[in-house]
Design an enzyme around this catalytic site. Structure first.
Site, PDB file in Angstrom:
ATOM      1  N   HIS A 242      34.527 -12.509  66.433  1.00  0.00           N
ATOM      2  CA  HIS A 242      33.827 -12.306  65.167  1.00  0.00           C
ATOM      3  C   HIS A 242      33.297 -13.659  64.698  1.00  0.00           C
ATOM      4  O   HIS A 242      34.033 -14.646  64.723  1.00  0.00           O
ATOM      5  CB  HIS A 242      34.791 -11.726  64.134  1.00  0.00           C
ATOM      6  N   LEU A 252      39.897 -13.212  58.934  1.00  0.00           N
ATOM      7  CA  LEU A 252      38.536 -12.676  58.887  1.00  0.00           C
ATOM      8  C   LEU A 252      37.888 -12.790  57.506  1.00  0.00           C
ATOM      9  O   LEU A 252      38.495 -12.470  56.485  1.00  0.00           O
ATOM     10  CB  LEU A 252      38.576 -11.203  59.283  1.00  0.00           C
ATOM     11  N   GLU A 255      31.977  -9.225  57.632  1.00  0.00           N
ATOM     12  CA  GLU A 255      30.533  -9.244  57.794  1.00  0.00           C
ATOM     13  C   GLU A 255      29.863  -8.748  56.511  1.00  0.00           C
ATOM     14  O   GLU A 255      28.708  -9.050  56.230  1.00  0.00           O
ATOM     15  CB  GLU A 255      30.199  -8.304  58.963  1.00  0.00           C
ATOM     16  N   HIS A 353      38.601 -10.947  67.806  1.00  0.00           N
ATOM     17  CA  HIS A 353      38.640  -9.885  66.801  1.00  0.00           C
ATOM     18  C   HIS A 353      38.918  -8.489  67.335  1.00  0.00           C
ATOM     19  O   HIS A 353      39.748  -7.770  66.801  1.00  0.00           O
ATOM     20  CB  HIS A 353      37.298  -9.891  66.067  1.00  0.00           C
ATOM     21  N   ARG A 397      30.865  -4.229  69.994  1.00  0.00           N
ATOM     22  CA  ARG A 397      30.953  -3.238  68.918  1.00  0.00           C
ATOM     23  C   ARG A 397      30.170  -3.699  67.689  1.00  0.00           C
ATOM     24  O   ARG A 397      30.204  -4.870  67.337  1.00  0.00           O
ATOM     25  CB  ARG A 397      32.417  -3.043  68.524  1.00  0.00           C
TER      26      ARG A 397
HETATM   27  C1  LIG Z   1      40.899  -8.144  59.869  1.00  0.00           C
HETATM   28  C2  LIG Z   1      40.178  -6.957  60.441  1.00  0.00           C
HETATM   29  C3  LIG Z   1      39.128  -6.369  59.742  1.00  0.00           C
HETATM   30  C4  LIG Z   1      38.452  -5.271  60.259  1.00  0.00           C
HETATM   31  N1  LIG Z   1      37.424  -4.723  59.546  1.00  0.00           N
HETATM   32  C5  LIG Z   1      36.794  -3.628  60.022  1.00  0.00           C
HETATM   33  C6  LIG Z   1      35.783  -2.984  59.258  1.00  0.00           C
HETATM   34  O1  LIG Z   1      35.466  -3.367  58.139  1.00  0.00           O
HETATM   35  N2  LIG Z   1      35.171  -1.906  59.781  1.00  0.00           N
HETATM   36  C7  LIG Z   1      35.498  -1.418  61.011  1.00  0.00           C
HETATM   37  O2  LIG Z   1      34.907  -0.436  61.422  1.00  0.00           O
HETATM   38  N3  LIG Z   1      36.472  -1.994  61.743  1.00  0.00           N
HETATM   39  C8  LIG Z   1      37.129  -3.082  61.275  1.00  0.00           C
HETATM   40  N4  LIG Z   1      38.122  -3.654  62.021  1.00  0.00           N
HETATM   41  C9  LIG Z   1      38.574  -2.988  63.253  1.00  0.00           C
HETATM   42  C10 LIG Z   1      39.422  -1.780  62.909  1.00  0.00           C
HETATM   43  O3  LIG Z   1      40.127  -1.999  61.721  1.00  0.00           O
HETATM   44  C11 LIG Z   1      40.430  -1.476  64.007  1.00  0.00           C
HETATM   45  O4  LIG Z   1      39.800  -1.452  65.253  1.00  0.00           O
HETATM   46  C12 LIG Z   1      41.070  -0.105  63.778  1.00  0.00           C
HETATM   47  O5  LIG Z   1      41.558   0.001  62.462  1.00  0.00           O
HETATM   48  C13 LIG Z   1      42.177   0.159  64.765  1.00  0.00           C
HETATM   49  O6  LIG Z   1      42.838   1.351  64.424  1.00  0.00           O
HETATM   50  P1  LIG Z   1      43.874   2.001  65.408  1.00  0.00           P
HETATM   51  O7  LIG Z   1      44.344   3.263  64.783  1.00  0.00           O
HETATM   52  O8  LIG Z   1      43.303   2.077  66.762  1.00  0.00           O
HETATM   53  O9  LIG Z   1      45.070   0.939  65.511  1.00  0.00           O
HETATM   54  P2  LIG Z   1      45.939   0.150  64.407  1.00  0.00           P
HETATM   55  O10 LIG Z   1      45.512   0.388  63.037  1.00  0.00           O
HETATM   56  O11 LIG Z   1      45.997  -1.245  64.906  1.00  0.00           O
HETATM   57  O12 LIG Z   1      47.375   0.817  64.559  1.00  0.00           O
HETATM   58  C14 LIG Z   1      48.160   0.682  65.724  1.00  0.00           C
HETATM   59  C15 LIG Z   1      49.457   1.431  65.510  1.00  0.00           C
HETATM   60  O13 LIG Z   1      50.181   1.456  66.727  1.00  0.00           O
HETATM   61  C16 LIG Z   1      51.520   1.142  66.484  1.00  0.00           C
HETATM   62  N5  LIG Z   1      52.075   0.567  67.708  1.00  0.00           N
HETATM   63  C17 LIG Z   1      51.527  -0.357  68.518  1.00  0.00           C
HETATM   64  N6  LIG Z   1      52.333  -0.593  69.561  1.00  0.00           N
HETATM   65  C18 LIG Z   1      53.413   0.194  69.414  1.00  0.00           C
HETATM   66  C19 LIG Z   1      54.594   0.409  70.169  1.00  0.00           C
HETATM   67  N7  LIG Z   1      54.848  -0.242  71.299  1.00  0.00           N
HETATM   68  N8  LIG Z   1      55.489   1.299  69.697  1.00  0.00           N
HETATM   69  C20 LIG Z   1      55.279   1.964  68.547  1.00  0.00           C
HETATM   70  N9  LIG Z   1      54.169   1.808  67.805  1.00  0.00           N
HETATM   71  C21 LIG Z   1      53.256   0.935  68.238  1.00  0.00           C
HETATM   72  C22 LIG Z   1      51.488   0.198  65.306  1.00  0.00           C
HETATM   73  O14 LIG Z   1      52.728   0.187  64.638  1.00  0.00           O
HETATM   74  C23 LIG Z   1      50.386   0.821  64.469  1.00  0.00           C
HETATM   75  O15 LIG Z   1      50.904   1.856  63.685  1.00  0.00           O
HETATM   76  C24 LIG Z   1      38.820  -4.752  61.512  1.00  0.00           C
HETATM   77  C25 LIG Z   1      39.875  -5.320  62.211  1.00  0.00           C
HETATM   78  C26 LIG Z   1      40.530  -6.424  61.693  1.00  0.00           C
HETATM   79  C27 LIG Z   1      41.632  -7.041  62.519  1.00  0.00           C
END
Ligand SMILES: Cc1cc2nc3c(=O)[nH]c(=O)nc-3n(C[C@H](O)[C@H](O)[C@H](O)COP(=O)(O)OP(=O)(O)OC[C@H]3O[C@@H](n4cnc5c(N)ncnc54)[C@H](O)[C@@H]3O)c2cc1C
Length: 586
Positions: A242, A252, A255, A353, A397
């Site tokens: 990022h 972060l 954007e 990121h 992305r």
């Molecule tokens: C700072 C930041 C800002 C962002 N801003 C944006 C934005 O404005 N717009 C946008 O579209 N995207 C944004 N993104 C990207 C987006 O937020 C993420 O890609 C998305 O939220 C990921 O969601 P997820 O459900 O895949 O995983 P996550 O929300 O990362 O959740 C992962 C889950 O898996 C669990 N887990 C992992 N490993 C294990 C394990 N071994 N055992 C049990 N549980 C486990 C964790 O506990 C958690 O509950 C941002 C990312 C970051 C880091």
């Protein structure tokens, strides 16, 4: 070892936005769902998403899903699968309205409609004027979405295993997945969760790099579990940096700050982005802006005493706009830098990121693997969110598309699982032999006597990845990086956990996480070595051009023997015409 067992229709590993959206769909259909999360659900990284979620609602400027689709295909440098991209962009308006009805407190326009802001890579009319497509709840959109989904799951009675760590998938002889082995972090006690369907929703692996925007828990566990289960990972060479992390720290700055009208300047006070992207300037796509910042710093136009960053100017927006639209950014700049962005610019530099690659799936979230003549679905196994590669983001992305990805495909996977459960009503027997195989790994960190510490090795790995597999890559540097990562992998066997009888359980969890990160580092560097072209986030200085003739294909990395395979990009959308590759200019 006699390990207690629990049985559910569906096991969802991960309680971020993707896992919770799928679980909600299932709970509403009366399925018995277990959601396992290594942290309390509302601490998942989704909570940190700032800028917003894309949907062509046309609340501010004219818009439609087909333009959104074009931007996504182009943003991903034509590597995304166009059927999945069409599916996502068409569903966007619906899922956002659903979120609103579920209680997400979106910011509002004066008209009362959902507030939208412009984001990078968004255009009207297939590459025309800037579009305004990102729906936002101030700069805390992920927080609003995650809390709402969690509350709705509580209401729908999804069963939560909070602070349980998934170690490995449980498989039968054919490789079908029948649940997972998990550990309760507080007690260290193992538990077997048997399920007719398993959904991996464990998020990204930003902790691969030293400077990153990710939560400390983002260690890519689910992807590594898939690798160990013989499933390949797709497109791991594509990691997004990022452009605007807080310089030297990595946190972060959304954007959305540029979307609201902020801009970047170099040491000469020049708004340099107009030189790199004459049309979109500061709102070009992220890979383009990150490379521009590197170039400015490299050419001696960096700011600060070490000339090692550039500045993000938002002060001209005025205190009121900053307080209303970017309150979280203001707070972060004040906390971590002692800077009030209404008065002074924020020092920024690219930071790791987002994991574009992941577990290969189709648009229903089913995990698909290549077989001799095409592809095959692994029955009952699903993956969604950042750990999956469906692939809608291709080689890069667009901002605002990940929150969209997680709710669209979380919902689609939930829907598909409901159908699957209707046809597969009984649990399959899990043999003791298969349980034993997974359980053997529990003692992985016992009887350790070597001199390596988890923290030391993890830092070293992150440093190697940043130096040898960062924004710019070459054969020589990557080869060196691979040798270093493989050497770290060999040293894992010497990891010493302090006296295991007294060590707090989290130390063991961190050792598992480190092993997962190392597996993903090998996958990432190997995939980057394989791809001899520059596309999206993958910039090879020795192959500076995109090469559609040879490389319009996805990479698949297998853990067994660290081997690579390739498969074609699905260029055919569902109902509209293909967007063929063209030069990618902003
Ligand atoms: C700072 C930041 C800002 C962002 N801003 C944006 C934005 O404005 N717009 C946008 O579209 N995207 C944004 N993104 C990207 C987006 O937020 C993420 O890609 C998305 O939220 C990921 O969601 P997820 O459900 O895949 O995983 P996550 O929300 O990362 O959740 C992962 C889950 O898996 C669990 N887990 C992992 N490993 C294990 C394990 N071994 N055992 C049990 N549980 C486990 C964790 O506990 C958690 O509950 C941002 C990312 C970051 C880091």
């Amino acid at each position: 070892m006699n390990i207690p067992r629990r049985r559910f229709d569906t096991l969802v590993i991960g309680a971020g936005g993707s896992g919770l959206r799928a679980a909600l769909q299932l709970a509403h259909a009366e399925a018995k769902v277990a959601v396992v999360s290594k942290v309390f659900p509302t601490r998942s990284h989704t909570v940190a998403a700032q800028g917003g979620i894309n949907a062509a609602l046309a609340n501010v400027t004219p818009d439609n899903w087909h333009w959104h689709m074009y931007d996504t295909v182009k943003g991903g440098d034509f590597l995304g699968d166009q059927d999945a991209i069409e599916f996502m962009c068409r569903a966007a308006a619906n899922v956002v309205v659903e979120l609103e009805h579920a209680g997400v407190p979106f910011s509002r326009l004066d008209s009362g409609k959902i507030y939208q802001r412009p984001f990078g890579g968004q255009s009207r009319d297939f590459g025309g004027a800037q579009a305004t497509r990102t729906c936002a709840a101030a700069d805390r959109t992920g927080h609003a979405i995650l809390h709402t989904l969690y509350q709705q799951n509580i209401r729908a009675r999804s069963h939560f295993f909070d602070e349980f760590f998934a170690v490995d998938l449980l498989q039968d002889a054919q490789g079908d997945v029948l649940g997972a082995l998990v550990i309760e972090i507080e007690t260290g006690e193992p538990l077997i969760i048997e399920a007719k369907t398993t959904l991996i929703a464990t998020g990204g692996a930003g902790q691969l790099f030293r400077t990153n925007t990710n939560a400390r828990i983002n260690t890519g566990d689910g992807m590594a579990m898939a690798l160990r289960a013989g499933i390949p990972l797709q497109d791991m060479e594509f990691f997004q940096f990022h452009p605007t992390g807080i310089a030297g720290k990595g946190m972060l700055i959304t954007e959305g700050a540029r979307g609201e009208g902020g801009y970047l300047v170099n040491a000469e006070g020049e708004r340099f982005m107009t030189r790199y992207a004459p049309h979109a300037a500061d709102l070009a796509s992220r890979d383009v802006v990150s490379r521009a910042i590197y170039a400015e710093v490299k050419q001696g136009r960096g700011c600060g005493p070490n000339a090692d960053h550039v500045l993000l100017q938002v002060a001209h927006l005025g205190e009121e706009v900053i307080r209303k639209r970017l309150p979280g950014i203001r707070e972060m700049a004040m906390t971590f830098l002692g800077i009030d962005p209404a008065k002074a610019p924020i020092p920024v530099y690219p930071t790791a990121h987002y994991t574009m690659g992941g577990i290969p799936t189709n648009r229903f979230g089913q995990v698909v693997v290549p077989v001799a003549h095409g592809e095959e679905v692994i029955p009952g196994l699903y993956a969604v969110g950042e750990c999956a590669c469906v692939s809608v983001h291709g080689a890069n992305r667009l901002g605002g598309n990940s929150l969209l990805d997680i709710v669209v495909f979380g919902r689609a996977a939930g829907g598909h699982i409901i159908e699957y459960l209707a046809e597969h009503r009984y649990h399959r027997e899990l043999s003791q032999a298969h349980v034993d195989a997974a359980v053997a790994r529990l003692s992985r960190w016992e009887r350790r006597g070597g001199g390596e510490t988890v923290e030391g090795l993890r830092r070293e790995l992150q440093g190697v990845m940043e130096t040898y597999c960062g924004v710019f890559r070459s054969e020589e540097v990557l080869q060196e990086g691979l040798a270093k990562v493989l050497a770290i992998q060999a040293r894992l066997d010497d990891v010493r956990l302090r006296d295991t009888s007294r060590v707090f359980n989290t130390a063991r969890i961190e050792a598992f996480e480190l092993e997962n990160l190392v597996d993903l580092a090998v996958a990432t560097v190997s995939s980057a070595l394989g791809r001899k072209e520059s596309r999206g986030a993958h910039s090879r200085v020795d192959f500076p051009e995109r090469d559609d003739q040879h490389w319009l294909k996805h990479t698949l990395f297998y853990k067994q023997g660290n081997t690579l395979e390739y498969k074609p990009v699905r260029t055919k959308p569902l109902t509209v015409d293909t967007f063929p590759p063209t030069a990618r200019v902003y």
